[in-house]
Design a protein around this motif. Structure first.
Motif, short mmCIF file in Angstrom:
data_model
loop_
_atom_site.label_atom_id
_atom_site.label_comp_id
_atom_site.label_asym_id
_atom_site.label_seq_id
_atom_site.Cartn_x
_atom_site.Cartn_y
_atom_site.Cartn_z
N VAL A 77 52.13 44.24 24.73
CA VAL A 77 51.62 45.60 24.61
C VAL A 77 52.61 46.61 25.17
CG1 VAL A 77 49.80 47.19 25.34
CG2 VAL A 77 49.21 44.85 24.65
N LEU A 78 53.17 46.31 26.33
CA LEU A 78 54.12 47.21 26.99
C LEU A 78 55.37 47.40 26.12
CD1 LEU A 78 54.78 48.82 29.58
CD2 LEU A 78 55.87 46.75 30.46
N CYS A 79 55.91 46.31 25.58
CA CYS A 79 57.11 46.41 24.75
C CYS A 79 56.83 47.14 23.45
CB CYS A 79 57.66 45.01 24.45
SG CYS A 79 58.40 44.20 25.88
N GLY A 80 55.64 46.92 22.89
CA GLY A 80 55.28 47.63 21.67
C GLY A 80 55.20 49.14 21.89
N VAL A 81 54.54 49.55 22.96
CA VAL A 81 54.40 50.98 23.27
C VAL A 81 55.76 51.61 23.57
CG1 VAL A 81 53.45 52.63 24.93
CG2 VAL A 81 52.03 50.77 24.08
N SER A 82 56.59 50.94 24.38
CA SER A 82 57.89 51.50 24.75
C SER A 82 58.83 51.56 23.55
CB SER A 82 58.52 50.68 25.87
OG SER A 82 58.69 49.33 25.49
N SER A 83 58.64 50.70 22.54
CA SER A 83 59.46 50.75 21.34
C SER A 83 59.03 51.85 20.38
CB SER A 83 59.41 49.40 20.61
OG SER A 83 59.95 48.37 21.41
N VAL A 84 57.76 52.17 20.38
CA VAL A 84 57.24 53.21 19.48
C VAL A 84 57.50 54.61 20.02
CG1 VAL A 84 55.10 54.18 18.53
CG2 VAL A 84 55.49 51.72 18.45
N LEU A 85 57.52 54.76 21.34
CA LEU A 85 57.64 56.10 21.94
C LEU A 85 58.89 56.88 21.52
CD1 LEU A 85 56.32 55.81 25.63
CD2 LEU A 85 55.47 57.28 23.80
N PRO A 86 60.11 56.31 21.59
CA PRO A 86 61.30 57.11 21.23
C PRO A 86 61.27 57.67 19.81
CG PRO A 86 61.95 55.17 22.44
CD PRO A 86 60.51 55.00 22.13
N PRO A 87 61.02 56.85 18.75
CA PRO A 87 60.96 57.45 17.42
C PRO A 87 59.83 58.45 17.26
CG PRO A 87 60.31 55.14 17.35
CD PRO A 87 60.89 55.38 18.69
N PHE A 88 58.70 58.21 17.95
CA PHE A 88 57.59 59.15 17.87
C PHE A 88 57.99 60.52 18.44
CE2 PHE A 88 53.95 61.10 20.06
CZ PHE A 88 53.11 61.34 18.97
N LEU A 89 58.63 60.51 19.61
CA LEU A 89 59.04 61.77 20.24
C LEU A 89 60.14 62.46 19.46
CD1 LEU A 89 59.07 60.57 23.97
CD2 LEU A 89 57.31 61.95 22.83
N ILE A 90 61.14 61.67 19.01
CA ILE A 90 62.27 62.27 18.27
C ILE A 90 61.81 62.88 16.95
CG2 ILE A 90 64.45 61.74 17.09
CD1 ILE A 90 64.93 59.62 19.29
N LEU A 91 61.00 62.13 16.20
CA LEU A 91 60.53 62.62 14.90
C LEU A 91 59.57 63.80 15.06
CD1 LEU A 91 60.04 59.28 12.94
CD2 LEU A 91 61.79 61.02 12.59
N SER A 92 58.83 63.84 16.15
CA SER A 92 57.95 64.99 16.40
C SER A 92 58.76 66.26 16.57
CB SER A 92 57.10 64.74 17.65
OG SER A 92 56.25 63.64 17.47
N VAL A 93 59.89 66.16 17.27
CA VAL A 93 60.76 67.33 17.47
C VAL A 93 61.44 67.71 16.17
CG1 VAL A 93 62.82 68.17 18.67
CG2 VAL A 93 61.11 66.82 19.91
#
Length: 219
Positions: free
Chosen positions: A83-99
């Motif tokens: 769960v931790l690795c899945g969340v930490s892997s999703v966060l960067p593209p989510f934040l970058i694409l949001s910007v």
């Protein structure tokens, strides 16, 4: 013990966040990074296990990079690690694409962005070639002619004959199932006839000497 486990969780989050934020070009680019941190530096699992996880991540629905991160986390720290690795892997593209999505038009027309993306294409190509060579070497290392012939056959089907990749994957899966079914039948026949079974079993499980000894017929 709790402190050691917390330290492992923090390391997993940091490494997967870093890998996800700074690797471009698809899931295969992530494999060398996973190897560097999980296999070479921390020795959390072996090279063969990484190749197995890469195969599972590729054949499972979803992004290869996320699937591989979840498998690596599960292998390292169980369900909580996955769960931790899945969340930490999703966060960067989510934040970058949001910007980027908030100012996509301006971002797309910047010449420096186009130049950066061109440079990334060259780096991604080199990384993909590296992982293909490593995966091919891992297959050839097993010294099984069937798998050694399957690699060029799959390449020829995709590159020369332009067969759909999904069709090639299904054919390879079916061929491997038939191969292992025939190998298991030969092993059963050898055991029932009292003939010795080769130490290098088809399943590759004879790295365990005790298991190999038990697989041999008793005389």
């Amino acid at each position: 013990m709790e402190k050691k486990r917390l330290s492992l969780y923090l390391w997993l989050f940091k490494v997967n966040f870093f890998i996800s934020a700074f690797t471009f070009g698809g899931g295969y680019v992530v494999i060398p990074m996973i190897r560097k941190y999980f296999v070479t530096e921390k020795h959390l699992f072996s090279e063969d296990e990484l190749m197995d996880m890469a195969a599972i991540a590729q054949s499972s629905p979803g992004a290869i990079a996320i699937n591989l991160a979840v498998l690596a986390g599960f292998r390292t720290a169980g369900l909580s690690g996955a769960v931790l690795c899945g969340v930490s892997s999703v966060l960067p593209p989510f934040l970058i694409l949001s910007v980027i999505s908030s100012c996509y038009q301006v971002f797309r027309d910047l010449p420096i962005v186009a130049a950066v993306l061109k440079g990334m294409e060259a780096a991604v190509g080199a990384l993909i070639v590296d992982i293909v060579v490593d995966m091919g070497a891992a297959v050839l290392k097993e010294k099984k002619p069937f798998f050694s012939c399957l690699i060029p056959a799959a390449f020829a089907g995709s590159f020369l004959l332009e067969i759909n990749v999904m069709v090639i994957l299904l054919i390879c899966v079916a061929a491997c199932l038939i191969y292992y079914f025939a190998a298991s039948r030969r092993t059963v026949s050898a055991l029932s006839a009292g003939r010795p079974v080769p130490v290098r079993a088809e399943s590759g499980s004879c790295s365990d000497k005790k298991a190999c000894a038990e697989a041999r017929p008793q005389t």
